[in-house]
Design an enzyme around this catalytic site. Structure first.
Site, PDB file in Angstrom:
ATOM      1  N   THR A  34     123.759  71.484 -24.627  1.00 37.65           N
ATOM      2  CA  THR A  34     124.465  73.039 -24.196  1.00 37.65           C
ATOM      3  C   THR A  34     124.372  73.280 -23.032  1.00 37.65           C
ATOM      4  O   THR A  34     123.729  74.480 -22.768  1.00 37.65           O
ATOM      5  CB  THR A  34     124.329  74.094 -25.301  1.00 37.65           C
ATOM      6  OG1 THR A  34     122.795  74.080 -25.324  1.00 37.65           O
ATOM      7  CG2 THR A  34     124.732  73.718 -26.748  1.00 37.65           C
TER       8      THR A  34
ATOM      9  N   GLU B  83     115.506  74.577 -32.273  1.00 33.27           N
ATOM     10  CA  GLU B  83     114.300  73.721 -32.082  1.00 33.27           C
ATOM     11  C   GLU B  83     113.439  74.384 -31.010  1.00 33.27           C
ATOM     12  O   GLU B  83     113.886  75.132 -30.038  1.00 33.27           O
ATOM     13  CB  GLU B  83     114.925  72.500 -31.687  1.00 33.27           C
ATOM     14  CG  GLU B  83     113.771  71.638 -31.130  1.00 33.27           C
ATOM     15  CD  GLU B  83     112.765  71.175 -32.352  1.00 33.27           C
ATOM     16  OE1 GLU B  83     113.172  70.708 -33.373  1.00 33.27           O
ATOM     17  OE2 GLU B  83     111.612  71.642 -32.353  1.00 33.27           O
TER      18      GLU B  83
ATOM     19  N   ARG C 286     108.460  71.571 -27.041  1.00 36.63           N
ATOM     20  CA  ARG C 286     108.083  71.544 -25.487  1.00 36.63           C
ATOM     21  C   ARG C 286     108.355  70.081 -25.268  1.00 36.63           C
ATOM     22  O   ARG C 286     107.588  69.287 -25.654  1.00 36.63           O
ATOM     23  CB  ARG C 286     106.989  71.958 -25.184  1.00 36.63           C
ATOM     24  CG  ARG C 286     106.768  73.735 -25.291  1.00 36.63           C
ATOM     25  CD  ARG C 286     105.353  74.143 -25.555  1.00 36.63           C
ATOM     26  NE  ARG C 286     104.636  73.494 -26.494  1.00 36.63           N
ATOM     27  CZ  ARG C 286     103.276  73.833 -26.833  1.00 36.63           C
ATOM     28  NH1 ARG C 286     102.635  74.402 -26.120  1.00 36.63           N
ATOM     29  NH2 ARG C 286     102.650  73.268 -27.883  1.00 36.63           N
TER      30      ARG C 286
ATOM     31  N   GLY D  41     102.908  80.594 -10.167  1.00 33.23           N
ATOM     32  CA  GLY D  41     103.525  79.124  -9.755  1.00 33.23           C
ATOM     33  C   GLY D  41     104.837  79.154  -9.150  1.00 33.23           C
ATOM     34  O   GLY D  41     105.172  80.340  -8.554  1.00 33.23           O
TER      35      GLY D  41
ATOM     36  N   GLY E 227     111.410  76.415 -14.844  1.00 35.94           N
ATOM     37  CA  GLY E 227     112.402  75.605 -14.419  1.00 35.94           C
ATOM     38  C   GLY E 227     112.829  74.491 -15.947  1.00 35.94           C
ATOM     39  O   GLY E 227     112.517  75.132 -16.904  1.00 35.94           O
TER      40      GLY E 227
ATOM     41  N   CYS F 200     115.403  74.458 -20.291  1.00 33.51           N
ATOM     42  CA  CYS F 200     115.873  75.414 -21.231  1.00 33.51           C
ATOM     43  C   CYS F 200     115.641  76.905 -20.709  1.00 33.51           C
ATOM     44  O   CYS F 200     116.717  77.517 -20.799  1.00 33.51           O
ATOM     45  CB  CYS F 200     115.003  75.210 -22.373  1.00 33.51           C
ATOM     46  SG  CYS F 200     115.245  73.682 -23.540  1.00 33.51           S
TER      47      CYS F 200
ATOM     48  N   LYS G 223     118.365  78.010 -18.342  1.00 30.18           N
ATOM     49  CA  LYS G 223     120.024  78.132 -19.038  1.00 30.18           C
ATOM     50  C   LYS G 223     119.785  79.048 -20.244  1.00 30.18           C
ATOM     51  O   LYS G 223     120.669  80.064 -20.211  1.00 30.18           O
ATOM     52  CB  LYS G 223     119.941  76.799 -19.709  1.00 30.18           C
ATOM     53  CG  LYS G 223     120.883  76.750 -20.818  1.00 30.18           C
ATOM     54  CD  LYS G 223     120.855  75.414 -21.149  1.00 30.18           C
ATOM     55  CE  LYS G 223     120.108  74.612 -22.557  1.00 30.18           C
ATOM     56  NZ  LYS G 223     120.000  75.541 -23.616  1.00 30.18           N
TER      57      LYS G 223
ATOM     58  N   ARG H 213     115.805  68.208 -14.574  1.00 26.89           N
ATOM     59  CA  ARG H 213     116.713  69.414 -14.611  1.00 26.89           C
ATOM     60  C   ARG H 213     115.966  70.556 -14.209  1.00 26.89           C
ATOM     61  O   ARG H 213     115.027  71.086 -14.725  1.00 26.89           O
ATOM     62  CB  ARG H 213     117.068  69.321 -16.170  1.00 26.89           C
ATOM     63  CG  ARG H 213     118.144  68.368 -16.256  1.00 26.89           C
ATOM     64  CD  ARG H 213     118.675  68.212 -17.882  1.00 26.89           C
ATOM     65  NE  ARG H 213     117.465  67.805 -18.785  1.00 26.89           N
ATOM     66  CZ  ARG H 213     117.661  67.809 -20.110  1.00 26.89           C
ATOM     67  NH1 ARG H 213     118.930  67.908 -20.638  1.00 26.89           N
ATOM     68  NH2 ARG H 213     116.966  67.609 -21.121  1.00 26.89           N
TER      69      ARG H 213
HETATM   70  N1  LIG Z   1     114.845  69.691 -24.199  1.00 26.45           N
HETATM   71  C1  LIG Z   1     114.201  70.433 -24.761  1.00 26.45           C
HETATM   72  O1  LIG Z   1     112.888  70.779 -24.541  1.00 26.45           O
HETATM   73  C2  LIG Z   1     114.954  71.364 -25.810  1.00 26.45           C
HETATM   74  C3  LIG Z   1     113.947  72.231 -26.594  1.00 26.45           C
HETATM   75  C4  LIG Z   1     114.533  73.120 -27.446  1.00 26.45           C
HETATM   76  C5  LIG Z   1     115.949  73.076 -27.546  1.00 26.45           C
HETATM   77  N2  LIG Z   1     116.827  72.341 -26.938  1.00 26.45           N
HETATM   78  C6  LIG Z   1     118.230  72.388 -26.927  1.00 26.45           C
HETATM   79  O2  LIG Z   1     118.559  71.355 -27.579  1.00 26.45           O
HETATM   80  C7  LIG Z   1     119.883  70.879 -27.222  1.00 26.45           C
HETATM   81  C8  LIG Z   1     119.820  69.534 -26.877  1.00 26.45           C
HETATM   82  O3  LIG Z   1     118.940  69.263 -25.703  1.00 26.45           O
HETATM   83  P1  LIG Z   1     118.347  67.805 -25.113  1.00 26.45           P
HETATM   84  O4  LIG Z   1     117.487  68.192 -24.238  1.00 26.45           O
HETATM   85  O5  LIG Z   1     117.973  67.256 -26.296  1.00 26.45           O
HETATM   86  O6  LIG Z   1     119.825  67.370 -24.536  1.00 26.45           O
HETATM   87  P2  LIG Z   1     120.084  65.818 -23.747  1.00 26.45           P
HETATM   88  O7  LIG Z   1     121.309  66.113 -22.996  1.00 26.45           O
HETATM   89  O8  LIG Z   1     118.898  65.531 -23.533  1.00 26.45           O
HETATM   90  O9  LIG Z   1     120.731  65.090 -25.213  1.00 26.45           O
HETATM   91  C9  LIG Z   1     121.861  65.397 -25.667  1.00 26.45           C
HETATM   92  C10 LIG Z   1     122.231  63.778 -26.258  1.00 26.45           C
HETATM   93  O10 LIG Z   1     123.364  64.305 -26.903  1.00 26.45           O
HETATM   94  C11 LIG Z   1     124.297  63.023 -26.728  1.00 26.45           C
HETATM   95  N3  LIG Z   1     125.837  63.384 -27.227  1.00 26.45           N
HETATM   96  C12 LIG Z   1     126.649  64.319 -26.939  1.00 26.45           C
HETATM   97  N4  LIG Z   1     127.565  64.499 -27.629  1.00 26.45           N
HETATM   98  C13 LIG Z   1     127.573  63.492 -28.570  1.00 26.45           C
HETATM   99  C14 LIG Z   1     128.250  63.290 -29.587  1.00 26.45           C
HETATM  100  N5  LIG Z   1     129.453  63.986 -29.938  1.00 26.45           N
HETATM  101  N6  LIG Z   1     128.031  62.191 -30.410  1.00 26.45           N
HETATM  102  C15 LIG Z   1     126.915  61.610 -30.321  1.00 26.45           C
HETATM  103  N7  LIG Z   1     125.941  62.048 -29.286  1.00 26.45           N
HETATM  104  C16 LIG Z   1     126.387  62.946 -28.592  1.00 26.45           C
HETATM  105  C17 LIG Z   1     124.295  62.879 -25.542  1.00 26.45           C
HETATM  106  O11 LIG Z   1     124.846  61.598 -24.911  1.00 26.45           O
HETATM  107  C18 LIG Z   1     122.761  63.037 -25.236  1.00 26.45           C
HETATM  108  O12 LIG Z   1     122.204  61.840 -25.317  1.00 26.45           O
HETATM  109  C19 LIG Z   1     120.261  71.777 -26.176  1.00 26.45           C
HETATM  110  O13 LIG Z   1     120.872  73.012 -26.641  1.00 26.45           O
HETATM  111  C20 LIG Z   1     119.125  72.384 -25.744  1.00 26.45           C
HETATM  112  O14 LIG Z   1     119.071  73.536 -25.343  1.00 26.45           O
HETATM  113  C21 LIG Z   1     116.143  71.336 -25.887  1.00 26.45           C
END
Ligand SMILES: NC(=O)c1ccc[n+]([C@@H]2O[C@H](COP(=O)([O-])OP(=O)(O)OC[C@H]3O[C@@H](n4cnc5c(N)ncnc54)[C@H](O)[C@@H]3O)[C@@H](O)[C@H]2O)c1
Length: 473
Positions: A110, A174, A177, A275, A279, A282, A285, A349
């Site tokens: 997202t 979720e 970290r 620091g 960044g 998350c 955004k 990111r």
């Molecule tokens: N990264 C973090 O630390 C974290 C922690 C908590 C919450 N979140 C939230 O969780 C969500 C995902 O974050 P992320 O970092 O894992 O994202 P990401 O971009 O690393 O992974 C998303 C994955 O979904 C796949 N995808 C997209 N559309 C799809 C579809 N229709 N079918 C199948 N696969 C599809 C993409 O190819 C990608 O591999 C976000 O909303 C983020 O804000 C992230």
């Protein structure tokens, strides 16, 4: 499946007390990023049969080859264990991923749009395709971070091919970290479940061990908990940076001041160190998402906006401090240690380190960069393999990510390699005394020589003394 399958892996921490999930379920996980891949492997560990749907062909090929496309301790072992146990498979076929599933965890990205609002297109597309592939009643569980109201809106899009099936949407944000995602999954501070029917809440709760702290609420509240929690962490970071700046201007010791503040049990020490600003994928955004949400209902979100402003200022301030210390950045040779947004990950990111490299390059500096995990060729600046190489002929070193490796660099070797004497330790990693003993001057956020020094010792007294004097007169 009848009996609860055993927990099979040893992922490097004590999981002997891990309680299997309430009941083994057929689970579909959509998106194999940090959240989806961790959830898929950990859900398999809890006893569920997990089919993970990934749309990116390169990522899918990596996963099918048994490789892990992200750096997360313990994840590779878990994935290997459950590919072998048969409880974890990967596919790009939505029908195969969803057939027979009771729940589908939506874990797609997202990302922020330029105006700060989250881009929900991936989520809308995933909802449509997964709902259309349902072979019975299906609960879509949104693990992605989304603005309040999103689950309700997604439910309107979720149309099964067979109208007798019910496709519902629940929220289950979720909190993991990056760099300790597997650990966090198995040691949650809380599992938050947002539903509009108690039965659906029970269904989501059955995914997790019964002894995990669980908070059930309505969907908007659940969605907002995630935004509010991340925004509060960002507020703490910006507050720490603001106090650190004040320390520098007043000649106070920012490390001691913030430790002293954090020792208050009502405040706590986490996220209270100076620091280069927050960044990652998350916090930036989610703070801008909170502002966008508030704006949409006519509220100013004053604190969240100020938090963003302070975060921006801290980077500008660091570059200005370096510029002032070196007498100009144009043509200066700067060695940067670290690119990842925090240690333990290869994620860049919204990394403050990358923003600093960009700002210094734009100001005309010649920048050399080292990072132990981030792949070569993904950012500006010349990349080198060895941390000591960035110091060669450098006018200044900038420590931009708190990799433990950098804490043990030998100041004597660094000094011999450098042509200047300045070390900008933006993450407060190195022992400035031992660097000083080797002739290196360390600066940081809220430390180093004050840019301006006011003899404030008389100031505060004069405020009241002047008043008292004038009252007496
Ligand atoms: N990264 C973090 O630390 C974290 C922690 C908590 C919450 N979140 C939230 O969780 C969500 C995902 O974050 P992320 O970092 O894992 O994202 P990401 O971009 O690393 O992974 C998303 C994955 O979904 C796949 N995808 C997209 N559309 C799809 C579809 N229709 N079918 C199948 N696969 C599809 C993409 O190819 C990608 O591999 C976000 O909303 C983020 O804000 C992230």
């Amino acid at each position: 499946m009848s009996a609860t399958p055993p927990v099979v892996s040893n992922v490097g921490f004590d999981n002997t007390t891990l309680v299997p999930a309430g009941r083994p379920m057929e689970v579909s996980v959509v998106g194999a990023g940090y959240v989806g891949l961790t959830a898929a492997a950990c859900m398999a560990e809890l006893g569920h049969r997990v089919r993970c749907l990934e749309a990116d062909p390169r990522r899918l090929a990596t996963l099918r080859a048994g490789e892990v496309p992200i750096v997360e301790p313990g994840l590779k072992e878990l994935m290997a264990a459950h590919r072998a146990s048969g409880r974890l498979t990967f596919t790009n076929d939505v029908a195969a991923a969803v057939a027979g599933a009771e729940v589908a965890l939506l874990c797609v990205g997202t990302p922020p749009r330029d105006n700060g609002q989250p881009d929900l297109r991936q989520l809308a597309a995933a909802t449509r395709e997964v709902a259309a592939a349902a072979t019975g009643d299906l609960l879509l569980v949104v693990k992605s971070t989304v603005p309040p109201g999103t689950c309700e809106a997604l439910e309107l899009l979720a149309e099964p091919t067979d109208p007798t099936f019910r496709v519902r949407v629940a929220s289950n944000p979720e909190f993991l970290r990056e760099s300790q995602a597997v650990w966090d999954f198995f040691h949650p501070d809380r599992v938050v479940i947002g539903v509009d029917e108690p039965d659906l809440g029970r269904l989501v709760a059955e995914l997790y061990p019964r002894n995990w702290p669980t908070l059930v609420c309505n969907r908007r509240s659940s969605e907002l908990i995630k935004y509010a929690a991340n925004s509060f962490l960002a507020v703490k970071i910006s507050f720490a940076n603001e106090i650190a700046d004040l320390c520098q201007a007043l000649g106070a010791d920012s490390e001691r001041v913030l430790s002293g503040v954090g020792l208050d049990s009502r405040i706590g020490p986490a996220f209270l160190s100076p620091g280069p600003g927050y960044g990652g994928s998350c916090l930036p955004k989610d703070v801008s998402g909170l502002v966008a949400v508030a704006q949409s209902v006519g509220l100013p979100a004053t604190l969240a906006r100020a938090t963003m402003q302070v975060n921006e200022q801290v980077r500008v301030g660091l570059v200005a401090k370096l510029d002032a210390t070196l007498g100009g950045l144009a043509g200066a040779r700067i060695g940067v240690l670290g690119l990842a947004f925090k240690p333990g990950t290869d994620d860049i990111r919204h990394s403050p380190a990358v923003a600093l490299v960009q700002a210094m390059t734009t100001a005309g500096a010649v920048v050399r960069v080292h990072d132990p995990l981030v792949a070569m060729g993904t950012t500006p600046g010349e990349r080198v393999e060895d941390p000591y190489e960035v110091a060669e002929n450098a006018d200044a070193l900038v420590i931009a990510t708190a990799w433990p490796l950098y804490a043990s660099l030998c100041p004597e070797r660094l000094k011999q390699a450098m042509r200047g004497r300045v070390v900008m330790d933006t993450v407060g990693l190195v022992d400035s005394d031992s660097f000083a003993a080797n002739g290196l001057r360390t600066y940081g956020v809220g430390s180093g020589q004050p840019l301006v020094f006011h003899p404030v010792i008389w100031g505060p007294l004069s405020w009241t003394l002047d008043e008292a004097d004038s009252m007496a007169a």
